[in-house]
Design a protein around this motif. Structure first.
Motif, short mmCIF file in Angstrom:
data_model
loop_
_atom_site.label_atom_id
_atom_site.label_comp_id
_atom_site.label_asym_id
_atom_site.label_seq_id
_atom_site.Cartn_x
_atom_site.Cartn_y
_atom_site.Cartn_z
N PRO A 76 1.14 -1.08 -0.21
CA PRO A 76 0.44 -0.34 -0.20
C PRO A 76 0.78 1.35 -0.14
O PRO A 76 0.40 2.45 -0.85
N GLN A 98 -10.71 1.18 0.56
CA GLN A 98 -10.18 2.29 1.25
C GLN A 98 -10.41 2.77 2.97
O GLN A 98 -10.49 2.98 4.18
N THR A 138 -10.80 2.66 6.60
CA THR A 138 -9.79 3.48 7.04
C THR A 138 -10.00 5.09 6.75
O THR A 138 -10.13 5.40 8.14
N SER A 183 -9.50 8.21 2.01
CA SER A 183 -9.07 7.23 1.05
C SER A 183 -7.30 7.91 0.47
O SER A 183 -7.95 9.17 -0.04
#
Length: 180
Positions: free
Chosen positions: A3, A34, A38, A41
């Motif tokens: 990543p 993403q 999380t 992005s």
């Protein structure tokens, strides 16, 4: 690529081509995945800093010379058809984006071009292919055959018209044949 290297690659690539990108939109690979994991992005952040970015369906008015073209852009539009990769773009322009002339998407990884008339309005639907020709996603949900095809739309500056090419090589061949 891991990543962190993907993010660096994206940043480097955008530094090189960002000034040539008219607009970009969200996608389910880099952006939605993403964000789901999380809450943000890095791809969306990088792209939105370099060009016009749509985090959903985008309406873009593109002026070329005295002509303005009304474009709808999204990773996908609702309403798929297994028989026509451009069906959802057409459906969008007939229901929601009635003022749009061109609709572009690509989620299904199946390239397609559809030109049609809706009343007196000429319309164009474009569906892009993918560089992931061995994509398990495409093979699971759409087709065993993915093509790295990205149609080219050339907008006329002196009359409201466009010309569509299946890919960059077709466009280059046309230009070379007509400039000699």
């Amino acid at each position: 690529l891991p990543p962190e290297m993907q993010a660096k690659f994206t940043d480097s690539w955008l530094d090189e081509i960002g000034h040539k990108v008219l607009a970009a939109c969200w996608d389910n690979h880099a952006v939605m995945r993403q964000e789901a994991a999380t809450g943000q992005s890095s791809y969306k952040k990088a792209v939105s800093e370099k060009c016009v970015y749509f985090n959903g369906i985008g309406h873009l008015d593109v002026s070329v010379g005295d002509e303005t073209y009304k474009v709808a852009l999204s990773h996908f539009f609702r309403g798929r058809s297994v028989h026509n990769p451009c069906y959802s773009q057409r459906l969008y322009m007939q229901t929601v984006g009635q003022d749009r002339e061109i609709a572009i998407a690509g989620d299904s990884h199946e390239p397609g071009i559809l030109e049609y008339a809706n009343g007196q309005t000429r319309r164009l639907c474009v569906n892009c292919g993918t560089t992931q020709t061995g994509s398990g996603y495409a093979k699971r949900f759409f087709s065993l055959y993915s093509l790295p095809v990205f149609p080219i739309v050339v907008l006329s500056a002196n009359r409201h018209s466009w010309r569509v090419f299946w890919n960059l090589q077709d466009y280059v061949d046309y230009r070379n044949a007509n400039n000699s």
